[in-house]
Each structure stands twice: as C-alpha cells, then as structure tokens.
Design an enzyme around this catalytic site. Sequence first.
Site, short mmCIF file in Angstrom:
data_model
loop_
_atom_site.label_atom_id
_atom_site.label_comp_id
_atom_site.label_asym_id
_atom_site.label_seq_id
_atom_site.Cartn_x
_atom_site.Cartn_y
_atom_site.Cartn_z
N HIS A 280 -7.65 -9.21 27.45
CA HIS A 280 -7.62 -8.43 26.54
C HIS A 280 -8.90 -8.80 25.57
CE1 HIS A 280 -7.37 -5.73 23.20
NE2 HIS A 280 -6.59 -6.57 22.29
N CYS B 84 -2.62 -2.77 21.46
CA CYS B 84 -3.25 -2.71 22.46
C CYS B 84 -2.70 -2.62 23.88
CB CYS B 84 -4.42 -3.78 22.49
SG CYS B 84 -5.43 -3.82 20.83
N GLU C 173 -3.28 3.73 20.82
CA GLU C 173 -2.59 3.35 19.47
C GLU C 173 -3.29 4.12 18.46
OE1 GLU C 173 -3.87 -0.05 17.13
OE2 GLU C 173 -4.19 -0.99 19.06
N1 ACO Z 1 -23.37 -18.50 13.32
C1 ACO Z 1 -22.62 -18.77 14.37
N2 ACO Z 1 -21.24 -18.73 14.11
C2 ACO Z 1 -20.73 -18.34 13.02
C3 ACO Z 1 -21.45 -18.02 11.95
C4 ACO Z 1 -22.97 -18.00 12.14
N3 ACO Z 1 -23.71 -17.77 11.16
N4 ACO Z 1 -20.55 -17.67 10.86
C5 ACO Z 1 -19.55 -18.08 11.27
N5 ACO Z 1 -19.57 -18.12 12.65
C6 ACO Z 1 -18.34 -18.29 13.40
C7 ACO Z 1 -17.09 -19.08 12.77
O1 ACO Z 1 -17.25 -20.63 12.94
C8 ACO Z 1 -16.08 -18.59 13.70
O2 ACO Z 1 -16.05 -19.14 15.10
P1 ACO Z 1 -14.67 -20.31 15.44
O3 ACO Z 1 -13.66 -19.67 15.47
O4 ACO Z 1 -15.41 -20.64 16.95
O5 ACO Z 1 -14.98 -21.29 14.47
C9 ACO Z 1 -16.50 -16.99 13.88
O6 ACO Z 1 -17.79 -17.00 13.70
C10 ACO Z 1 -15.86 -15.96 13.13
O7 ACO Z 1 -16.03 -16.30 11.75
P2 ACO Z 1 -14.61 -16.23 10.70
O8 ACO Z 1 -15.10 -16.90 9.34
O9 ACO Z 1 -13.50 -17.11 11.28
O10 ACO Z 1 -14.43 -14.72 10.85
P3 ACO Z 1 -13.56 -13.78 9.83
O11 ACO Z 1 -12.53 -14.38 9.31
O12 ACO Z 1 -14.48 -13.22 8.81
O13 ACO Z 1 -13.19 -12.51 10.57
C11 ACO Z 1 -11.63 -11.96 12.63
C12 ACO Z 1 -12.85 -12.89 12.16
C13 ACO Z 1 -10.37 -12.72 11.90
C14 ACO Z 1 -11.55 -11.98 13.94
C15 ACO Z 1 -11.83 -10.75 11.92
O14 ACO Z 1 -12.94 -10.07 12.64
C16 ACO Z 1 -10.77 -9.57 12.48
O15 ACO Z 1 -9.65 -9.76 11.48
N6 ACO Z 1 -10.67 -8.98 13.46
C17 ACO Z 1 -9.69 -8.06 13.82
C18 ACO Z 1 -8.26 -8.78 14.14
C19 ACO Z 1 -8.46 -9.05 15.96
O16 ACO Z 1 -9.28 -8.57 16.41
N7 ACO Z 1 -7.49 -9.95 16.17
C20 ACO Z 1 -7.50 -10.29 17.56
C21 ACO Z 1 -6.14 -9.93 18.22
S1 ACO Z 1 -5.28 -8.73 17.60
C22 ACO Z 1 -6.47 -7.32 18.31
O17 ACO Z 1 -6.75 -7.13 19.26
C23 ACO Z 1 -6.79 -6.15 17.38
#
Ligand code: ACO
Length: 465
Positions: free
Chosen positions: A247, A117, A83
Amino acid sequence: MAKSVGILAMDIYFPPTCIQQEALEAHDGASKGKYTIGLGQDCMAFCTELEDVISMSFNVVTSLLEKYKIDPSQIGRLEVGSETVIDKSKSIKTFLMQIFEKCGNTDVEGVDSTNACYGGTAALFNCVNWVESNSWDGRYGLVVCTDSAVYAEGPARPTGGAAAIAMLIGPDAPIVFESKLRGSHMAHAYDFYKPNLASEYPVVDGKLSQTCYLMALDSCYKHYCNKYQKLEGKEFSILDGDFFVFHSPYNKLVQKSFARLLYNDFLRNASSVEEAVKEKFSPYSSLSLDESYQNRDLEKVSQLLAKPLYDAKVQPTTLIPKQVGNMYTASLYAAFASLIHNKHKELAGKRVMMFSYGSGLTSTMFSLRMCDSSHPPFSLSDIASVMDVAEKLKSRHEFTPERFVETMKVMEHRYGGKDFVTNKGGVIDLLAPGTYYLKEVDSLYRRFYGKKDADCNGGSLANGH
Ligand code: ACO
C-alpha cells in the site's frame, strides 16, 4: 470446486487532471525536494467537480467489461472497496447496478466494504472466497476499489491522489491466490480517521500513521512467515518473494517498509541474511520495538542495505503510485498494476507479496502466484495491454497549483451539497470522449451521471432521468 482462483483481468481509471509535485512544493513554500525526494512523489491526480468515486467506477467497470467482451449477466458478485463516503446508507455498488440492470441481471451479490485503505482488500477476499466456496454459482466475481484521496492544506496535502481499479475474479486465473498464506494484524488506533461527516478531509496524525503502518507490517510479516513455515516446512525470508507490493501512501514509506522487512529477517536470524548485512545491523539488535521505529540511523542503514533488493523487487511496482499519488483502496492494486505493466513478460512462476494497510487499523500480508499458461483473453500480457498505463499517464492535463487549489475549494463547497448542475465550462474538454461524469445532484441529493459525447442521444446513466 474451482481451482486456481484469482484475478483474471484488471483495468484502471484515474482522472486526466493532475499536478506536478515539484510545482506544488514551490507553491506551498516547502523546501525544494521535500515532496519529490523527501516523500518520493512525482505527480498527483485529483477529481474535478465532474468526477467522483462513482463516475470513476462506472468508467473502470464499463471499460473492463467492454474490452474483455464480458456480458454483464456473467457477473454473479460485485464488491466495492472505498473510504470516500458519498452516502451513509446507499452503497456505491448499487449505483453500479445500473450497468447490470440494463442487461436484466439483478442477481448480483455483494455490497461495499469500508475501512480506510483496506476496504479493497476486504472486497477482494470476499470475491475470492465466494468463488472458492459452496455458494459459488459459476459466474465471475468483480471487485472495484475506488477512492478520491484529498487532504486539507498542510503537510498531508501532497499525499493525495485518485483512481478506480476493477478486477475480474474466477478460476484458472493467471494471478492465483495462495489462500492459505495470509498474515493479518488488526488493532485500534486513531492514526487517520474521518469523524467529520461534513468534510471529505480526514483527521490525520501523520507521524503516528507512519509508525502504525510499520508496526502492522512487522506483525503481518511475522504471521505470514510462521504460516509459511508451518505449511511449507521451511523458513521464509524476503528472498522467497520475487516482488513486494505495498500500500503506497507515498514512495518514501514504501522504501522504508521494504527495508524494515530486511531488518525483520535479521532479527529472526533468517539464514539468507549475509554476514556483512548482519554486521551492519548488529548495533541495532538490542533496540526495543518502540525504539526501533524512532531510530533514524537504523532507518538509514536499513534502506542502504536493502537498496539492491529494493531495486529488483520493489522498484517495478512504484510507477503508478508515484505518478498518481495515494489512491487509498486502489493504491496497493495500482502498485500491482505497475508491476504487470513493467514486467508482464517475466512474471510467470513468480511469487508476488502484497501488503495491505488501512488506518484505524486493519492490515494483511498475502501472496499471489503468477502463471501465464491460462486461457485467452485472460493473460498477464492482455492485462498489461488493456490497462494501457503509459498512454493514460501521457494523455493527462497538468493544472497549475493555483488552479488545483481553486478546484479543491469548489470540491469542499460541493461535498455533501445538493441542487447543483456541474459547470461544464472548460473542464469537460479535459475528459476523454466516452468518459462517465457527474452531471447533477438534485434537490433530494440524488446523483445523476452522463457519458461525454453521448448526452444528446440518451447517454444518461441514471434511472428515470
Ligand atoms: N529535500 C529532501 N527531503 C526532504 C526535504 C528536502 N528539502 N525536506 C524534508 N525532506 C524529507 C524528510 O527528511 C522526510 O524524510 P524521512 O522520513 O526519510 O526523514 C520527508 O521528506 C517528509 O518530511 P517530514 O518533515 O517528515 O514531512 P511532514 O511531517 O511535513 O509530512 C507526512 C509527511 C506525515 C507523511 C504527511 O504528508 C501526512 O500526514 N500524510 C498523510 C498520512 C499518510 O499518508 N500516512 C501513511 C499511512 S496511512 C495512509 O495511507 C493514509
């Protein structure tokens, strides 16, 4: 007709340049543990200006052909999943044709498949279907999954990664497709997409992408279970899969996904679900589907209940995705490579469940049968030793967050650019001898690749250069 069609051989390449998630977390001002525990990631690989999806593909394809002593004329179909758009018309496959042209083999079917992906899975299915079909000419199929996953600064940046995987496809394989057992879910969603053709970065709705992924997983699992019931005349539950490979954008989503399958088994009233598990799930039995994706308590309870099975059936698949990051099309197959690396001696006779997801969205659950009575050099232990995962992970170079950010800036500037020679100052020293790399993009946007330590004696790959 070809029998026991599947994966005969595999190899993996990932850049030797990486950043520790702990260091990135501190640099980004994220709370301690967010990337490492919260997302479950340890380290992230990335391309410097010397590497891209084409150079990584050259590396993995030439390595596989050389290590297995396969003459390029023995390949009858080459399919690429990616991609990472470098050219809106010319396929990555055509760049790779330089390897085959040199040996006089231009009779090679196949082009690139693109849908986030999922492209690698589409490429793989195309090759397997070709070998199983009437148009098969008796030669091998070759699948390449190659991607550089990079995100703009912000919460998605730690979920990047980069790698290329090559898989040789043919009959009498040690990894056989259970071709009738496939469940797919395809739909329209704007969860992650790349509408800005001037940028390598996606537009991503992170939360929506998580929900889309889990919804697709539920649907694929339901279809897979129904097909299994129809074909085998008995119920399927997670106990019927020895290993589950997902994945893997980041490890936390993999943990949640496997837990979700256990919740599915509970909702389906699968006979394998123990009474104690049923009791713990019962407060969540009347949630609507939508509610179930948002319910944090259900998520926690599911993960806790699934933990012992996760440790046995999923944990051995997580090494490379945790160390390298999301590799987009290569991610699922890098997780599978981790399983072979960790368990190749114990895999014979086992069923491996695979879940492929591509945003937008496309997804399939399918299964593989592992059998190690096949002919040398095509065995699970050969695959493990050829991939040499531990050595590749060990010999990487860690960048500081500042140097990583600087590299991302250079890459942003270079994306879609022309008329430049890559700056070898220092970075080329980080590549292992024999590595293919990007040398130049000329004034007509033509890309030229070379092989490290071979330049002075005609090591350039590009035609007429
Ligand atoms: N210690 C431990 N855990 C923590 C801490 C900390 N200090 N701070 C946050 N966390 C946890 C959160 O509770 C959350 O876990 P949970 O979901 O079990 O509650 C996790 O860390 C992530 O924190 P969020 O606040 O949810 O993270 P954020 O929203 O900032 O970003 C996300 C995460 C959405 C995955 C981002 O990285 C993203 O957009 N990534 C790209 C999209 C992606 O990969 N999507 C997946 C499918 S599509 C694809 O494959 C591309």
